[in-house]
Scaffold this motif. Structure first.
Motif, PDB file in Angstrom:
ATOM      1  N   LYS A   1     -11.991   9.020   9.498  1.00 26.17           N
ATOM      2  CA  LYS A   1     -13.087   8.764   8.573  1.00 26.17           C
ATOM      3  C   LYS A   1     -12.880   9.402   7.198  1.00 26.17           C
ATOM      4  N   LYS A   2     -11.976  10.374   7.110  1.00 23.67           N
ATOM      5  CA  LYS A   2     -11.718  11.041   5.835  1.00 23.67           C
ATOM      6  C   LYS A   2     -10.502  10.455   5.112  1.00 23.67           C
ATOM      7  N   GLU A   3     -10.125   9.251   5.516  1.00 24.57           N
ATOM      8  CA  GLU A   3      -8.975   8.567   4.923  1.00 24.57           C
ATOM      9  C   GLU A   3      -9.149   8.400   3.410  1.00 24.57           C
ATOM     10  N   VAL A   4      -8.047   8.554   2.684  1.00 24.69           N
ATOM     11  CA  VAL A   4      -8.018   8.290   1.244  1.00 24.69           C
ATOM     12  C   VAL A   4      -7.120   7.074   1.037  1.00 24.69           C
ATOM     13  N   LYS A   5      -7.634   6.065   0.351  1.00 25.01           N
ATOM     14  CA  LYS A   5      -6.857   4.839   0.180  1.00 25.01           C
ATOM     15  C   LYS A   5      -7.124   4.222  -1.196  1.00 25.01           C
TER      16      LYS A   5
ATOM     17  N   PRO B   1      -6.121  17.653  -0.747  1.00 24.09           N
ATOM     18  CA  PRO B   1      -5.257  16.471  -0.673  1.00 24.09           C
ATOM     19  C   PRO B   1      -3.785  16.790  -0.438  1.00 24.09           C
ATOM     20  N   ARG B   2      -3.315  17.915  -0.963  1.00 19.78           N
ATOM     21  CA  ARG B   2      -1.896  18.241  -0.830  1.00 19.78           C
ATOM     22  C   ARG B   2      -1.484  18.482   0.624  1.00 19.78           C
ATOM     23  N   HIS B   3      -2.451  18.759   1.486  1.00 20.99           N
ATOM     24  CA  HIS B   3      -2.134  18.923   2.903  1.00 20.99           C
ATOM     25  C   HIS B   3      -1.729  17.596   3.535  1.00 20.99           C
ATOM     26  N   GLY B   4      -2.058  16.491   2.871  1.00 23.68           N
ATOM     27  CA  GLY B   4      -1.691  15.168   3.377  1.00 23.68           C
ATOM     28  C   GLY B   4      -0.515  14.569   2.644  1.00 23.68           C
ATOM     29  N   LEU B   5       0.222  15.391   1.917  1.00 21.51           N
ATOM     30  CA  LEU B   5       1.365  14.919   1.134  1.00 21.51           C
ATOM     31  C   LEU B   5       2.641  15.630   1.548  1.00 21.51           C
ATOM     32  N   ASP B   6       3.755  14.910   1.450  1.00 18.20           N
ATOM     33  CA  ASP B   6       5.059  15.536   1.599  1.00 18.20           C
ATOM     34  C   ASP B   6       5.428  16.066   0.219  1.00 18.20           C
ATOM     35  N   LEU B   7       5.285  17.364   0.018  1.00 19.58           N
ATOM     36  CA  LEU B   7       5.459  17.961  -1.308  1.00 19.58           C
ATOM     37  C   LEU B   7       6.877  17.794  -1.847  1.00 19.58           C
ATOM     38  N   SER B   8       7.825  17.521  -0.967  1.00 20.54           N
ATOM     39  CA  SER B   8       9.209  17.324  -1.423  1.00 20.54           C
ATOM     40  C   SER B   8       9.425  15.931  -1.993  1.00 20.54           C
ATOM     41  N   LYS B   9       8.425  15.038  -1.785  1.00 22.48           N
ATOM     42  CA  LYS B   9       8.569  13.657  -2.250  1.00 22.48           C
ATOM     43  C   LYS B   9       7.473  13.263  -3.236  1.00 22.48           C
ATOM     44  N   LEU B  10       6.863  14.243  -3.878  1.00 19.67           N
ATOM     45  CA  LEU B  10       5.816  13.937  -4.850  1.00 19.67           C
ATOM     46  C   LEU B  10       6.378  13.187  -6.053  1.00 19.67           C
ATOM     47  N   ASN B  11       5.574  12.306  -6.620  1.00 24.88           N
ATOM     48  CA  ASN B  11       5.937  11.650  -7.866  1.00 24.88           C
ATOM     49  C   ASN B  11       5.523  12.569  -9.017  1.00 24.88           C
ATOM     50  N   PRO B  12       6.480  13.168  -9.728  1.00 28.92           N
ATOM     51  CA  PRO B  12       6.133  14.124 -10.787  1.00 28.92           C
ATOM     52  C   PRO B  12       5.482  13.470 -11.996  1.00 28.92           C
TER      53      PRO B  12
ATOM     54  N   ALA C   1       0.830  -1.206   0.000  1.00 23.94           N
ATOM     55  CA  ALA C   1       0.000   0.000   0.000  1.00 23.94           C
ATOM     56  C   ALA C   1       0.863   1.253   0.000  1.00 23.94           C
ATOM     57  N   GLU C   2       1.943   1.229   0.749  1.00 25.71           N
ATOM     58  CA  GLU C   2       2.844   2.380   0.809  1.00 25.71           C
ATOM     59  C   GLU C   2       3.461   2.648  -0.557  1.00 25.71           C
ATOM     60  N   ILE C   3       3.858   1.586  -1.246  1.00 24.68           N
ATOM     61  CA  ILE C   3       4.435   1.738  -2.592  1.00 24.68           C
ATOM     62  C   ILE C   3       3.392   2.291  -3.552  1.00 24.68           C
ATOM     63  N   CYS C   4       2.174   1.738  -3.492  1.00 24.88           N
ATOM     64  CA  CYS C   4       1.077   2.199  -4.338  1.00 24.88           C
ATOM     65  C   CYS C   4       0.779   3.666  -4.094  1.00 24.88           C
ATOM     66  N   HIS C   5       0.672   4.045  -2.842  1.00 22.93           N
ATOM     67  CA  HIS C   5       0.289   5.408  -2.489  1.00 22.93           C
ATOM     68  C   HIS C   5       1.377   6.422  -2.840  1.00 22.93           C
ATOM     69  N   LYS C   6       2.636   6.027  -2.702  1.00 23.18           N
ATOM     70  CA  LYS C   6       3.724   6.932  -3.094  1.00 23.18           C
ATOM     71  C   LYS C   6       3.752   7.113  -4.607  1.00 23.18           C
ATOM     72  N   THR C   7       3.491   6.031  -5.326  1.00 25.12           N
ATOM     73  CA  THR C   7       3.499   6.076  -6.785  1.00 25.12           C
ATOM     74  C   THR C   7       2.431   7.014  -7.317  1.00 25.12           C
ATOM     75  N   HIS C   8       1.281   7.070  -6.621  1.00 26.38           N
ATOM     76  CA  HIS C   8       0.139   7.824  -7.127  1.00 26.38           C
ATOM     77  C   HIS C   8      -0.199   9.056  -6.285  1.00 26.38           C
ATOM     78  N   ASN C   9       0.729   9.479  -5.448  1.00 23.27           N
ATOM     79  CA  ASN C   9       0.531  10.702  -4.656  1.00 23.27           C
ATOM     80  C   ASN C   9      -0.787  10.663  -3.880  1.00 23.27           C
ATOM     81  N   VAL C  10      -1.036   9.547  -3.216  1.00 16.80           N
ATOM     82  CA  VAL C  10      -2.248   9.416  -2.404  1.00 16.80           C
ATOM     83  C   VAL C  10      -1.998  10.073  -1.050  1.00 16.80           C
TER      84      VAL C  10
END
Length: 257
Positions: free
Chosen positions: A82-86, A172-183, A67-76
Motif C-alpha cells: 500500500k505504500k508503493e511509489v509509482k 525513499p532511499r531505503h527502496g533504492l539501490d544507491l550504487s545505481k542512482l541516476n546522478p 515503467a522500469e526505465i521511467c523509475h530508474k531515470t527518476h530514482n523512484v
C-alpha cells in the motif's frame, strides 16, 4: 563602526556565495524543473501532451518495461504494498475508463492492460488545492512538483481523480539501490508527494521523455497546440479517448483504443 563594516563585508560574502550555488539549488529543490536547466537544445510547447496507442502497447510486460526505465531515470524507490511509489503503471479497462464502459466492445479490448501516469491536465485540480504551491503548472502545461515546498498534506492526492500521485511514507532511499542512482535527478525525502513529470529534465536537453523514446512508436509526444506536432497528427488520424472527461480537468494523455 569597524564591527559594522566587518559584519557587512561578511554578509556580502555569504550572499555572493549563495548566488553562486543558487541555480543548482533551484534545480534540486524543484525536482529538476527549474528554468536554469534549459539550454539552446530545449524543446518548447504551449501544452505538452501524449498519445498512448493501446493497439501497440497493451500487455503488463510491455508497460512494466517502460515503467522500469521511467523509475530508474527518476530514482523512484521500489516499495511494495500500500505504500508503493509509482510514476508509471498499468491497470484494467474498467478501472482506467470507468465512465466509458461499453459491454459491446471487442472482448480483446477489455483484456488489455492500459498504461497510466500523470495526465498533466490543462485544468489541474491538484494545483488548485495545494496550500504551498508545491504543485504548480509550468508555462508549457506540465504539472510539476517542488519537493522542498511540499509539506505532505496530501490534498493534491485527494484532489487528483486519476490516482497519479504517490506519498513517501518512509525514507525513499531505503527502496533504492544507491550504487545505481541516476546522478542527474534528485532523490526525494520522507513525507513528500511525487509523480510523473513528463521528463522535463530531458525536454530541457532536446530529448523525448524516456518512456516515449523506449516505446518503439507506441507513444506519441508533442505540443497539443502545434498542428504539426506528432500528437496532433495522431489525433487527426485516429479516434482517441481520455480518462474521466466529465471531471473537467482536461487531461492531456489520450488513448487510441
Amino acid at each position: 563602526m569597524k564591527n559594522n563594516r566587518r559584519t557587512f563585508i561578511k554578509l556580502a560574502a555569504v550572499a555572493a556565495a549563495g548566488l553562486a550555488v543558487a541555480p543548482k539549488a533551484a534545480v534540486a529543490s524543484s525536482g529538476g524543473h527549474s528554468p536554469a536547466k534549459v539550454n539552446a537544445k530545449a524543446e518548447h510547447a504551449k501544452q505538452w501532451a501524449m498519445v498512448v496507442d493501446t493497439t501497440k502497447l497493451h500487455s503488463a510486460e510491455e508497460i512494466n518495461k517502460l515503467a522500469e526505465i521511467c523509475h530508474k531515470t527518476h530514482n523512484v524507490p521500489h516499495i511494495e504494498g500500500k505504500k508503493e511509489v509509482k510514476w508509471l503503471w498499468h491497470d484494467t479497462y474498467a478501472h482506467t475508463f470507468p465512465e466509458q464502459e461499453n459491454p459491446h466492445l471487442a472482448e480483446e479490448v477489455h483484456h488489455r492492460d492500459y498504461m497510466l501516469l500523470c495526465n498533466h491536465c490543462e485544468n489541474p485540480s491538484c494545483v488548485r488545492v495545494c496550500p504551498t504551491k508545491a504543485t504548480f503548472k509550468r508555462a508549457d502545461g506540465i504539472v510539476a512538483m517542488d519537493y522542498h515546498r511540499c509539506i505532505g498534506c496530501r490534498y493534491c492526492m485527494a484532489a487528483c481523480p486519476y490516482g497519479s500521485r504517490s506519498f513517501n511514507w518512509g525514507e525513499p532511499r531505503h527502496g533504492l539501490d544507491l550504487s545505481k542512482l541516476n546522478p542527474e535527478f534528485p532523490t526525494r525525502m520522507r513525507g513528500v508527494v511525487e509523480k510523473c513529470n513528463f521528463c522535463v529534465e530531458r525536454l530541457a536537453e532536446g530529448k523525448d521523455p524516456a518512456c516515449v523514446e523506449a516505446s518503439e512508436g507506441a507513444l506519441a509526444f508533442g505540443d497539443l497546440y502545434d498542428p504539426e506536432s506528432p500528437v496532433r497528427k495522431v489525433l487527426r488520424e485516429r479516434f482517441t479517448i481520455r480518462r474521466k472527461p466529465s471531471v473537467g480537468t482536461e487531461p492531456c494523455v489520450y488513448y487510441i483504443i
